[in-house]
Enzyme design. Structure first.
Site, PDB file in Angstrom:
ATOM      1  CG  ASP A  77     -21.828 -55.624  13.470  1.00  0.00           C
ATOM      2  OD1 ASP A  77     -22.219 -56.815  13.330  1.00  0.00           O
ATOM      3  OD2 ASP A  77     -21.430 -55.478  14.714  1.00  0.00           O
TER       4      ASP A  77
ATOM      5  CG  ASP B 135     -23.652 -54.428  17.678  1.00  0.00           C
ATOM      6  OD1 ASP B 135     -23.177 -55.259  18.135  1.00  0.00           O
ATOM      7  OD2 ASP B 135     -23.446 -53.044  18.535  1.00  0.00           O
TER       8      ASP B 135
ATOM      9  CG  HIS C 227     -26.294 -53.210  21.570  1.00  0.00           C
ATOM     10  ND1 HIS C 227     -25.759 -54.969  22.382  1.00  0.00           N
ATOM     11  CD2 HIS C 227     -25.149 -52.794  21.131  1.00  0.00           C
ATOM     12  CE1 HIS C 227     -24.749 -54.724  21.917  1.00  0.00           C
ATOM     13  NE2 HIS C 227     -24.248 -53.159  20.938  1.00  0.00           N
TER      14      HIS C 227
ATOM     15  CG  HIS D  85     -25.712 -54.100  25.960  1.00  0.00           C
ATOM     16  ND1 HIS D  85     -25.182 -53.942  25.109  1.00  0.00           N
ATOM     17  CD2 HIS D  85     -26.268 -55.481  26.040  1.00  0.00           C
ATOM     18  CE1 HIS D  85     -24.474 -54.739  25.221  1.00  0.00           C
ATOM     19  NE2 HIS D  85     -24.680 -56.200  25.399  1.00  0.00           N
TER      20      HIS D  85
ATOM     21  CG  HIS E 219     -24.150 -49.246  19.450  1.00  0.00           C
ATOM     22  ND1 HIS E 219     -23.839 -48.752  20.636  1.00  0.00           N
ATOM     23  CD2 HIS E 219     -24.102 -49.870  19.122  1.00  0.00           C
ATOM     24  CE1 HIS E 219     -23.129 -49.751  21.013  1.00  0.00           C
ATOM     25  NE2 HIS E 219     -22.938 -50.568  19.827  1.00  0.00           N
TER      26      HIS E 219
ATOM     27  CE  LYS F  82     -21.146 -58.429  16.895  1.00  0.00           C
ATOM     28  NZ  LYS F  82     -22.011 -57.738  16.624  1.00  0.00           N
TER      29      LYS F  82
ATOM     30  CB  CYS G  17     -17.691 -56.024  15.468  1.00  0.00           C
ATOM     31  SG  CYS G  17     -18.795 -55.703  16.804  1.00  0.00           S
TER      32      CYS G  17
HETATM   33  C1  VGL Z   1     -19.755 -52.803  16.928  1.00  0.00           C
HETATM   34  C2  VGL Z   1     -18.625 -51.175  18.702  1.00  0.00           C
HETATM   35  C3  VGL Z   1     -20.277 -51.165  19.846  1.00  0.00           C
HETATM   36  C4  VGL Z   1     -18.729 -52.627  15.889  1.00  0.00           C
HETATM   37  C5  VGL Z   1     -20.115 -52.953  17.919  1.00  0.00           C
HETATM   38  O1  VGL Z   1     -19.967 -53.011  14.676  1.00  0.00           O
HETATM   39  O2  VGL Z   1     -17.630 -52.649  15.508  1.00  0.00           O
HETATM   40  N1  VGL Z   1     -17.903 -51.091  18.329  1.00  0.00           N
HETATM   41  N2  VGL Z   1     -21.164 -51.952  19.774  1.00  0.00           N
HETATM   42 ZN    ZN Z   2     -22.759 -52.553  20.147  1.00  0.00          ZN
END
Ligand code: VGL
Ligand code: ZN
Length: 218
Positions: free
Chosen positions: A17, A56, A58, A62, A90, A115, A160
């Site tokens: 991410d 990430d 979404h 979401h 996000h 994902k 993550c």
């Molecule tokens: C993440 C919170 C929500 C991450 C992703 O990449 O750690 N944290 N979505």
């Molecule tokens: Zn996320």
């Protein structure tokens, strides 16, 4: 920590991410999040022959977005698979802040796993969504390619990166977190400490190693 000699046949860097939404100026900014980019680029330029990245990704509305539930960020809700932290909106598919960071050197990134695209399920881990059963497909790819040792870098250490490391260890990989190539969120926990402390303890108990980028040599 003595140097770890990397074997290109079995070792891979997992870049989790590394997206502008998780960096200062982004919707879910992790403190100092952009600092991981030059460290990861150094790992990609020398020590590692192979890498994969996660993104990430979404859809609008979401289930992990606070606004979807009319709630405030960082509250929790019960979703069908259990408790879910609610985040600011996000990583929305196709937006600029959801792209891999433009400064990331992608030549050795051989797979990008997206994902979190199922509207009702979040996905922290690179391997399984937050229902803990829906696979992303990464395990099959790594197995077919013969990778057995994973070195993880990116954002966020306590979400993550930690969930990916935990799943990888349970799947039987040797797993290392490259600490200076990660930054964390660090939400406070009711009993004291933060999600960073808790993640570190959880991973250490599973045998996940913690290394620094300078300890990794080709
Ligand atoms: C993440 C919170 C929500 C991450 C992703 O990449 O750690 N944290 N979505
Ligand atoms: Zn996320």
């Amino acid at each position: 920590m003595p140097a770890i000699a990397l074997d290109p046949a079995t070792d891979i860097l997992g870049i989790i991410d590394v997206q502008p939404c998780f960096m200062p100026g982004g919707a879910l900014a992790v403190a100092d999040g952009a600092a991981v980019v030059p460290v990861i680029n150094r790992l990609l330029a020398g020590p590692f022959a192979h890498a994969f990245a996660t993104q990430d990704w979404h859809p609008p509305g979401h289930a992990s977005f606070a606004a979807t539930h009319g709630r405030q960020p960082y509250e929790t809700v019960a979703l069908h698979y259990g408790e879910q932290v609610l985040w600011p909106e996000h990583g929305v598919q196709g937006t600029e802040e959801a792209a891999l960071h433009p400064g990331l050197h992608q030549a050795r990134v051989e797979l990008v796993v997206r994902k979190g695209f199922h509207p009702a399920v979040d996905s922290y881990s690179a391997f399984f969504e937050n229902d803990r059963t829906t696979p992303t497909g990464l395990h099959g790819w790594l197995r077919e390619r013969g990778f057995r040792r994973l070195f993880l870098a990116g954002l966020a250490t306590d979400y993550c990166v930690a969930f990916s490391a935990e799943d990888a260890a349970r799947l039987g990989y040797a797993v290392f977190v490259v600490e200076d190539a990660c930054r964390g969120i660090g939400l406070p926990l009711e009993g004291g400490g933060t999600t960073l402390d808790a993640a570190r303890r959880r991973l250490a108990a599973l045998g996940v190693g913690f290394v620094r980028s300078e300890d990794l040599a080709a």
